[in-house]
Write a protein that holds these residues in place. Sequence first.
Motif, PDB file in Angstrom:
ATOM      1  N   PHE A 120       0.850  -1.195   0.000  1.00 58.97           N
ATOM      2  CA  PHE A 120       0.000   0.000   0.000  1.00 58.97           C
ATOM      3  C   PHE A 120       0.885   1.245   0.000  1.00 58.97           C
ATOM      4  O   PHE A 120       1.897   1.303   0.700  1.00 58.97           O
ATOM      5  N   GLY A 121       0.486   2.231  -0.774  1.00 55.23           N
ATOM      6  CA  GLY A 121       1.240   3.471  -0.839  1.00 55.23           C
ATOM      7  C   GLY A 121       0.326   4.657  -1.021  1.00 55.23           C
ATOM      8  O   GLY A 121      -0.907   4.549  -0.955  1.00 55.23           O
ATOM      9  N   ASN A 131       2.486  -1.815   4.481  1.00 55.55           N
ATOM     10  CA  ASN A 131       1.985  -0.436   4.424  1.00 55.55           C
ATOM     11  C   ASN A 131       3.174   0.501   4.279  1.00 55.55           C
ATOM     12  O   ASN A 131       3.883   0.793   5.235  1.00 55.55           O
ATOM     13  N   ALA A 132       3.391   0.966   3.043  1.00 49.90           N
ATOM     14  CA  ALA A 132       4.455   1.923   2.757  1.00 49.90           C
ATOM     15  C   ALA A 132       3.925   3.343   2.636  1.00 49.90           C
ATOM     16  O   ALA A 132       4.669   4.242   2.234  1.00 49.90           O
ATOM     17  N   ALA A 133       2.649   3.561   2.973  1.00 50.55           N
ATOM     18  CA  ALA A 133       2.077   4.908   2.899  1.00 50.55           C
ATOM     19  C   ALA A 133       2.809   5.842   3.858  1.00 50.55           C
ATOM     20  O   ALA A 133       3.290   5.417   4.916  1.00 50.55           O
ATOM     21  N   LEU A 134       2.872   7.108   3.505  1.00 45.70           N
ATOM     22  CA  LEU A 134       3.621   8.061   4.315  1.00 45.70           C
ATOM     23  C   LEU A 134       2.920   8.411   5.618  1.00 45.70           C
ATOM     24  O   LEU A 134       3.564   8.499   6.664  1.00 45.70           O
ATOM     25  N   ASN A 135       1.617   8.597   5.574  1.00 43.52           N
ATOM     26  CA  ASN A 135       0.965   9.231   6.723  1.00 43.52           C
ATOM     27  C   ASN A 135      -0.358   8.608   7.150  1.00 43.52           C
ATOM     28  O   ASN A 135      -1.117   9.244   7.878  1.00 43.52           O
ATOM     29  N   ASP A 136      -0.650   7.386   6.728  1.00 35.22           N
ATOM     30  CA  ASP A 136      -1.968   6.837   7.027  1.00 35.22           C
ATOM     31  C   ASP A 136      -1.916   5.368   7.394  1.00 35.22           C
ATOM     32  O   ASP A 136      -1.291   4.554   6.698  1.00 35.22           O
ATOM     33  N   GLU A 137      -2.607   5.039   8.495  1.00 38.43           N
ATOM     34  CA  GLU A 137      -2.924   3.657   8.804  1.00 38.43           C
ATOM     35  C   GLU A 137      -4.104   3.244   7.940  1.00 38.43           C
ATOM     36  O   GLU A 137      -4.975   4.056   7.633  1.00 38.43           O
ATOM     37  N   LEU A 138      -4.157   1.970   7.573  1.00 34.35           N
ATOM     38  CA  LEU A 138      -5.152   1.538   6.608  1.00 34.35           C
ATOM     39  C   LEU A 138      -5.896   0.296   7.074  1.00 34.35           C
ATOM     40  O   LEU A 138      -5.282  -0.675   7.544  1.00 34.35           O
ATOM     41  N   PHE A 139      -7.225   0.336   6.956  1.00 31.46           N
ATOM     42  CA  PHE A 139      -8.038  -0.869   7.044  1.00 31.46           C
ATOM     43  C   PHE A 139      -8.002  -1.562   5.680  1.00 31.46           C
ATOM     44  O   PHE A 139      -7.996  -0.908   4.636  1.00 31.46           O
ATOM     45  N   PHE A 140      -8.016  -2.907   5.686  1.00 31.36           N
ATOM     46  CA  PHE A 140      -7.975  -3.663   4.434  1.00 31.36           C
ATOM     47  C   PHE A 140      -8.883  -4.871   4.549  1.00 31.36           C
ATOM     48  O   PHE A 140      -8.918  -5.549   5.579  1.00 31.36           O
TER      49      PHE A 140
END
Length: 585
Positions: free
Chosen positions: A179-180, A241-250
């Motif tokens: 994820f990005g 999770n390689a996103a910069l600023n967000d936790e993610l539900f999947f």
Amino acid sequence: MGESHLPSPVSFAAFFLFFMSMALWFLPESAIAAKNADIMKRHYKFDIILQNVTRLCHTKSILTVNGQFPGPPIVARDGDRVVVKVVNHVQNNVTVHWHGVRQLKSGWSDGPAYITQCPIQQGQSYVYNFTITGQIGTLFWHAHISWLRATLYGPIIILPKRNASYPFPKPYKEVPIIFGEWWNVDQEAVINQALQTGGGPNVSDAYTINGLPGPLYNCSAKDTFKLKVKPGKTYLLRLINAALNDELFFSIANHTVTVVGADANYLKPFDADTLLIAPGQTTDVLLRTKPYLPNATFFMAARPYFTGLGTFDNSTTVGILGYESPSPIFSIKNLPLFKPTLPNLTDTSSATNFTKRFRSLASTQFPAKVPQKVDKSFFFTIGMGTSPCPQNQTCQGPNGAKFASSVNNISFVFPTVGILQAHFFGQSKGVYTTDFPTKTLVPFNYTGTPPNNTVVSNGTKAVVVAFNTSVEVVLQDTSILGAENHPLHLHGFDFFVVGQGFGNHDPIKDPPKYNLVDPVQRNTVGVPVGGWVAIRFFADNPGAWFMHCHFDVHTSWGLRMVWIVLDGELPSQKLPPPPPDLPKC
């Protein structure tokens, strides 16, 4: 020791082009097995170059490794040595961090800029050289300077030793899913403007799965990750999770997965319909496909879990799960499409119920070596604050100030040379001090009514501990400028999450409730919004180690610090000198 150039950078470049054309990235065991050796030396070359990439009908020149976005995978077995030559062909200064790799006595290869190395400047190169030791599962690599990891990232796949097996049935195939976030504009301009004005940065334009936004975004129907599977098979999904600023539900519509690993550590398996993954975390799950060919396709969807007070990207990225048919005339184009139901964006209850299920395998083969006694205890408050607006400048932060963040009210200031080098050669004077407070200097009701004074202190301070010290750290969220969930990452170590809760940590009532039997072992942990988490680890890795929030905006604002672990008495417990090609500032 054997030597392997498989998978080589050239073969992975061709492999990735195939992946982009098919929107499918499988890692079958046969394609990545080493030959005729138990321990291999894996060689890679990372050329940092600019590449034009189009997403959301916007074409921009982005930093890439070998022209690939996301970047190429690193594949190794437990015990292998990994050698990566990074050559910088762009104007930006660059470093690469091998996120979660313990770097035992190889701190010179850890990668955070101005902590373990100076950046690699244009036209320069640096060889990262490290051994994978006692880790199996999924990690990832990324740039570790400013916000360059927005495009510079890729998976690290760690397989068991040869002739060893997973503690679960061997999967039919393995699929990295990263994820990005995607910005239509230059993300470096975004954070530079935010730091200049003192306000919050603009948010990303889309989330991505393996670099692709998916059909819910404008102009992105063709830019969709598609996972084709066969009925009655088990797939190992390596979620990052390689996103910069967000936790993610999947979640995957109409499918349940079995969680079996996190941060390259095995877990007691449990089933879940929805996952939560914070930036910097990885999760390995088994997807058992339906035993029959379903007359449908299924969305794989991710959207944020958000606890802060600022703006955020509340969009959703999706990929498509489809079943392969033995019939050549079968087509999935006109099949019904099922969509998962994800938790509310602020659903802390769902987030907590998921993360509290994580337990180490704690078996004879994979024991949980939790420190049972503590030599050094630390209490760190973490959260938001402000710094004064410079004279003759208008700032956009709270009450005309600038946003800042801190640990124990100290906002970390990067030095202009590498801290590890200064420590190793005994040249810390003028670079950093060793008086980082072991507990907050001014106790207050951390999660209650915030104090009137929100101004943080600034400094380049480190905590120093002796080799093999057993350490406990309580990370306490604060409500200053609003409570928030913070994913804290510790370089150089895995730690055990022995306790967590909401409200203020109670040093009398809470420790007796700690799990010292099978707590989850991680390198990145979410500190609960308005709560606390307690971690333990042995300081058995000499060097200088960064600890920071993995929300890049919070790191940019100063939520970071350094641990210095002294050498032990034995030669095997000492950090070797830096390599001759260590970049210079």
